[in-house]
Design a protein around this motif. Structure first.
Motif, PDB file in Angstrom:
ATOM      1  N   ASN A  54     -16.476  10.571  16.632  1.00 25.16           N
ATOM      2  CA  ASN A  54     -15.393  10.138  15.747  1.00 25.16           C
ATOM      3  C   ASN A  54     -15.416  11.002  14.491  1.00 25.16           C
ATOM      4  OD1 ASN A  54     -14.480   7.500  17.091  1.00 25.16           O
ATOM      5  ND2 ASN A  54     -16.673   7.154  16.844  1.00 25.16           N
ATOM      6  N   LEU A  55     -14.269  11.591  14.161  1.00 19.34           N
ATOM      7  CA  LEU A  55     -14.152  12.307  12.896  1.00 19.34           C
ATOM      8  C   LEU A  55     -12.681  12.507  12.578  1.00 19.34           C
ATOM      9  CD1 LEU A  55     -13.280  15.572  13.208  1.00 19.34           C
ATOM     10  CD2 LEU A  55     -15.608  15.754  14.044  1.00 19.34           C
ATOM     11  N   HIS A  56     -12.397  12.817  11.314  1.00 19.05           N
ATOM     12  CA  HIS A  56     -11.031  13.116  10.904  1.00 19.05           C
ATOM     13  C   HIS A  56     -11.042  14.230   9.871  1.00 19.05           C
ATOM     14  CE1 HIS A  56     -12.106  10.605   7.438  1.00 19.05           C
ATOM     15  NE2 HIS A  56     -11.102  11.198   6.805  1.00 19.05           N
ATOM     16  N   VAL A  57      -9.944  14.975   9.850  1.00 23.64           N
ATOM     17  CA  VAL A  57      -9.741  16.052   8.887  1.00 23.64           C
ATOM     18  C   VAL A  57      -8.379  15.832   8.251  1.00 23.64           C
ATOM     19  CG1 VAL A  57      -9.596  18.541   8.526  1.00 23.64           C
ATOM     20  CG2 VAL A  57     -11.087  17.629  10.329  1.00 23.64           C
ATOM     21  N   ASN A  58      -8.314  15.880   6.939  1.00 18.99           N
ATOM     22  CA  ASN A  58      -7.063  15.650   6.228  1.00 18.99           C
ATOM     23  C   ASN A  58      -6.291  16.952   6.029  1.00 18.99           C
ATOM     24  OD1 ASN A  58      -7.526  12.813   5.798  1.00 18.99           O
ATOM     25  ND2 ASN A  58      -9.009  13.382   4.224  1.00 18.99           N
ATOM     26  N   ALA A  59      -4.989  16.839   5.820  1.00 23.84           N
ATOM     27  CA  ALA A  59      -4.178  18.006   5.486  1.00 23.84           C
ATOM     28  C   ALA A  59      -4.677  18.597   4.182  1.00 23.84           C
ATOM     29  CB  ALA A  59      -2.709  17.603   5.368  1.00 23.84           C
ATOM     30  N   GLY A  60      -4.675  19.929   4.096  1.00 21.05           N
ATOM     31  CA  GLY A  60      -5.158  20.585   2.898  1.00 21.05           C
ATOM     32  C   GLY A  60      -6.660  20.556   2.740  1.00 21.05           C
ATOM     33  N   GLU A  61      -7.376  20.370   3.839  1.00 23.23           N
ATOM     34  CA  GLU A  61      -8.831  20.242   3.788  1.00 23.23           C
ATOM     35  C   GLU A  61      -9.492  21.272   4.691  1.00 23.23           C
ATOM     36  OE1 GLU A  61     -11.668  16.448   3.525  1.00 23.23           O
ATOM     37  OE2 GLU A  61     -10.695  16.602   5.484  1.00 23.23           O
ATOM     38  N   PHE A  62     -10.598  21.825   4.217  1.00 21.97           N
ATOM     39  CA  PHE A  62     -11.408  22.752   5.008  1.00 21.97           C
ATOM     40  C   PHE A  62     -12.641  21.976   5.464  1.00 21.97           C
ATOM     41  CE2 PHE A  62     -11.975  27.432   5.680  1.00 21.97           C
ATOM     42  CZ  PHE A  62     -13.094  27.345   6.468  1.00 21.97           C
ATOM     43  N   TYR A  63     -12.750  21.758   6.763  1.00 20.99           N
ATOM     44  CA  TYR A  63     -13.833  20.960   7.338  1.00 20.99           C
ATOM     45  C   TYR A  63     -14.707  21.869   8.190  1.00 20.99           C
ATOM     46  CZ  TYR A  63     -16.130  16.946   9.574  1.00 20.99           C
ATOM     47  OH  TYR A  63     -17.052  16.021  10.012  1.00 20.99           O
ATOM     48  N   THR A  64     -16.007  21.833   7.928  1.00 13.66           N
ATOM     49  CA  THR A  64     -16.949  22.647   8.687  1.00 13.66           C
ATOM     50  C   THR A  64     -17.865  21.760   9.516  1.00 13.66           C
ATOM     51  OG1 THR A  64     -16.950  24.381   7.010  1.00 13.66           O
ATOM     52  CG2 THR A  64     -18.773  24.363   8.548  1.00 13.66           C
ATOM     53  N   LEU A  65     -18.000  22.107  10.783  1.00  9.20           N
ATOM     54  CA  LEU A  65     -18.847  21.363  11.708  1.00  9.20           C
ATOM     55  C   LEU A  65     -20.110  22.170  11.959  1.00  9.20           C
ATOM     56  CD1 LEU A  65     -18.574  18.667  13.250  1.00  9.20           C
ATOM     57  CD2 LEU A  65     -17.688  19.965  15.202  1.00  9.20           C
TER      58      LEU A  65
ATOM     59  N   GLU B  38      -5.591  30.429   1.367  1.00  9.21           N
ATOM     60  CA  GLU B  38      -4.143  30.386   1.128  1.00  9.21           C
ATOM     61  C   GLU B  38      -3.475  29.383   2.048  1.00  9.21           C
ATOM     62  OE1 GLU B  38      -0.030  30.965   1.704  1.00  9.21           O
ATOM     63  OE2 GLU B  38      -1.493  31.575   3.224  1.00  9.21           O
ATOM     64  N   ARG B  39      -3.929  29.294   3.295  1.00 10.35           N
ATOM     65  CA  ARG B  39      -3.349  28.338   4.239  1.00 10.35           C
ATOM     66  C   ARG B  39      -3.696  26.907   3.810  1.00 10.35           C
ATOM     67  NH1 ARG B  39       0.533  29.623   5.318  1.00 10.35           N
ATOM     68  NH2 ARG B  39       0.691  28.144   7.035  1.00 10.35           N
ATOM     69  N   ILE B  40      -4.907  26.713   3.295  1.00 10.67           N
ATOM     70  CA  ILE B  40      -5.303  25.399   2.796  1.00 10.67           C
ATOM     71  C   ILE B  40      -4.413  25.003   1.621  1.00 10.67           C
ATOM     72  CG2 ILE B  40      -7.118  24.135   1.579  1.00 10.67           C
ATOM     73  CD1 ILE B  40      -7.670  24.304   4.508  1.00 10.67           C
ATOM     74  N   ARG B  41      -4.177  25.939   0.703  1.00 10.77           N
ATOM     75  CA  ARG B  41      -3.315  25.650  -0.448  1.00 10.77           C
ATOM     76  C   ARG B  41      -1.901  25.312  -0.022  1.00 10.77           C
ATOM     77  NH1 ARG B  41      -6.498  29.923  -2.868  1.00 10.77           N
ATOM     78  NH2 ARG B  41      -4.979  31.491  -2.186  1.00 10.77           N
ATOM     79  N   ALA B  42      -1.481  25.829   1.122  1.00  7.23           N
ATOM     80  CA  ALA B  42      -0.149  25.551   1.644  1.00  7.23           C
ATOM     81  C   ALA B  42      -0.072  24.215   2.380  1.00  7.23           C
ATOM     82  CB  ALA B  42       0.298  26.683   2.571  1.00  7.23           C
ATOM     83  N   GLY B  43      -1.193  23.485   2.464  1.00  7.23           N
ATOM     84  CA  GLY B  43      -1.190  22.170   3.088  1.00  7.23           C
ATOM     85  C   GLY B  43      -1.699  22.129   4.509  1.00  7.23           C
ATOM     86  N   CYS B  44      -2.138  23.263   5.033  1.00 12.41           N
ATOM     87  CA  CYS B  44      -2.716  23.272   6.381  1.00 12.41           C
ATOM     88  C   CYS B  44      -4.127  22.687   6.341  1.00 12.41           C
ATOM     89  CB  CYS B  44      -2.768  24.692   6.934  1.00 12.41           C
ATOM     90  SG  CYS B  44      -1.151  25.457   7.169  1.00 12.41           S
TER      91      CYS B  44
ATOM     92  N   SER C 233       0.833  -1.192   0.000  1.00 13.51           N
ATOM     93  CA  SER C 233       0.000   0.000   0.000  1.00 13.51           C
ATOM     94  C   SER C 233       0.869   1.244   0.000  1.00 13.51           C
ATOM     95  CB  SER C 233      -0.908   0.004   1.234  1.00 13.51           C
ATOM     96  OG  SER C 233      -0.135  -0.033   2.406  1.00 13.51           O
ATOM     97  N   ALA C 234       0.383   2.309  -0.650  1.00 12.39           N
ATOM     98  CA  ALA C 234       1.119   3.557  -0.698  1.00 12.39           C
ATOM     99  C   ALA C 234       1.147   4.188   0.697  1.00 12.39           C
ATOM    100  CB  ALA C 234       0.456   4.516  -1.683  1.00 12.39           C
ATOM    101  N   PHE C 235       2.215   4.927   0.957  1.00 14.56           N
ATOM    102  CA  PHE C 235       2.343   5.580   2.253  1.00 14.56           C
ATOM    103  C   PHE C 235       1.263   6.639   2.403  1.00 14.56           C
ATOM    104  CE2 PHE C 235       3.887   9.335   4.554  1.00 14.56           C
ATOM    105  CZ  PHE C 235       4.005   8.765   5.820  1.00 14.56           C
ATOM    106  N   ARG C 236       0.584   6.626   3.521  1.00 15.32           N
ATOM    107  CA  ARG C 236      -0.432   7.619   3.800  1.00 15.32           C
ATOM    108  C   ARG C 236      -0.050   8.415   5.040  1.00 15.32           C
ATOM    109  NH1 ARG C 236      -6.246   4.506   2.947  1.00 15.32           N
ATOM    110  NH2 ARG C 236      -5.981   4.031   0.723  1.00 15.32           N
ATOM    111  N   PRO C 237       0.101   9.736   4.909  1.00 20.21           N
ATOM    112  CA  PRO C 237       0.424  10.538   6.084  1.00 20.21           C
ATOM    113  C   PRO C 237      -0.737  10.520   7.055  1.00 20.21           C
ATOM    114  CG  PRO C 237      -0.139  11.945   4.233  1.00 20.21           C
ATOM    115  CD  PRO C 237      -0.055  10.537   3.694  1.00 20.21           C
ATOM    116  N   PRO C 238      -0.477  10.767   8.325  1.00 24.02           N
ATOM    117  CA  PRO C 238      -1.578  10.775   9.301  1.00 24.02           C
ATOM    118  C   PRO C 238      -2.526  11.924   9.016  1.00 24.02           C
ATOM    119  CG  PRO C 238       0.427  11.666  10.278  1.00 24.02           C
ATOM    120  CD  PRO C 238       0.822  11.107   8.941  1.00 24.02           C
ATOM    121  N   PRO C 239      -3.791  11.800   9.414  1.00 24.33           N
ATOM    122  CA  PRO C 239      -4.732  12.912   9.239  1.00 24.33           C
ATOM    123  C   PRO C 239      -4.260  14.143  10.007  1.00 24.33           C
ATOM    124  CG  PRO C 239      -5.886  10.880   9.836  1.00 24.33           C
ATOM    125  CD  PRO C 239      -4.433  10.620  10.034  1.00 24.33           C
ATOM    126  N   ALA C 240      -4.665  15.295   9.547  1.00 22.42           N
ATOM    127  CA  ALA C 240      -4.355  16.514  10.288  1.00 22.42           C
ATOM    128  C   ALA C 240      -4.996  16.466  11.671  1.00 22.42           C
ATOM    129  CB  ALA C 240      -4.844  17.738   9.513  1.00 22.42           C
TER     130      ALA C 240
END
Length: 302
Positions: A87-98, A243-249, A61-68
């Motif tokens: 239970n929930l997860h947010v990935n790097a480079g993702e905008f998640y709204t609750l 811009e922060r999302i585009r930077a990988g945050c 399997s390809a390497f998967r970085p941990p979720p943000a």
């Protein structure tokens, strides 16, 4: 050796001596690595490479970085459960709204992620860092902005950023450049020398956001960040976050402004009574609610 064993693990005990000899003969200078297709590439000192295709049923399997952000079984009780096995997860480079009604557990969840509340049970990981076992390590890579700006009124915006940078022990020259960039981007230059006590709520909110971003966090936690912002300021803040999302945050945000969630969120979570009821993209939520092409408001209320 591990990469070689992928070729044939059925007779492990008999192949180990042969594999060790092969490894010595090759005199590898680098570890074997997997190609994007999952095949093993063997690199020799001469720089040549030969491909060893792994069996279809054992493709690595390809390497998967941990979720943000990864939350598991999170619970917090006051007079009644505020957060109940979330239970929930947010990935790097993702905008998640609750999203959720008042008292659903949104702010309590974010305060536990930010380290302001201790959960009764469950786990929180920020880019793989256990936020409960290593809270300082987690806080170094995240930022928290509440709906009420928490800043020092007697300081100017520039002084406040310098103060926050000092708390993070950041390099002075780097901080000065970073602070000036944030002051400029957020439209705070006309107020840079004014004390925060005399600023409007919207301007104070932008100062708080600048303070949260000065140490360049990887996870940004926002609780109703657009409260008190006019249209122009909201647009500026949205662009800064993009811009922060585009930077990988990663950004996790609560809001009651459904139009903001609809326009900005990559994924949306719906929470009620401390439980996650639905999670997905807007299209996925529409499908779950059977609401077709309805707006997020219609889908949320369905």
């Amino acid at each position: 050796l591990e990469c070689y064993l992928r070729r044939d693990t059925r007779d492990f005990s008999t192949r180990v001596p042969h594999l060790m000899q092969e490894l010595n003969d090759l005199s590898l200078t680098r570890r074997d690595f997997a190609s994007p297709e999952g095949d093993v590439m063997e690199m020799s000192n001469a720089g040549s490479a030969r491909e060893v295709r792994a069996p279809a049923d054992r493709q690595p399997s390809a390497f998967r970085p941990p979720p943000a952000l990864e939350i598991r079984g999170l619970a917090k009780r006051f007079e009644r459960p505020a957060v109940d096995g979330l239970n929930l997860h947010v990935n790097a480079g993702e905008f998640y709204t609750l999203l959720g009604p008042n008292g659903a557990g949104k702010t309590t969840t974010l305060r536990m992620v930010a380290g302001l509340l201790r959960p009764d049970s469950g786990s929180i990981r920020v880019f793989g860092v256990d936020a409960l076992a290593d809270p300082l390590g987690a806080r170094r890579i995240m930022a928290w902005v509440s709906d009420e700006p928490m800043i020092y009124d007697k300081l100017t915006p520039m002084e406040y950023l310098d103060f926050v940078a000092g708390l993070w022990a950041l390099d002075g020259d780097r901080v000065a450049a970073r602070a000036h960039d944030l002051i400029s981007v957020l439209g705070l230059a006309p107020h840079a020398a004014e004390r925060c006590e005399g600023l409007s709520k919207g301007t104070r909110q932008k100062v708080a956001l600048a303070g949260a971003l000065v140490h360049d966090p990887k996870l940004i936690i926002l609780d109703e960040p657009f409260t008190g912002l006019d249209a122009a300021s909201s647009r500026v803040v949205k662009e800064v976050l993009r811009e922060r999302i585009r930077a990988g945050c990663a950004v996790i945000m609560t809001t009651h402004i459904l139009d903001v969630a609809e326009r900005m969120a990559d994924r949306i979570g719906v929470i009620a009574n401390g439980k996650l009821l639905a999670d997905g993209t807007l299209e996925e939520l529409r499908h779950q609610a059977g609401s077709g092409q309805d707006s997020l408001e219609d889908t949320f209320l369905a």
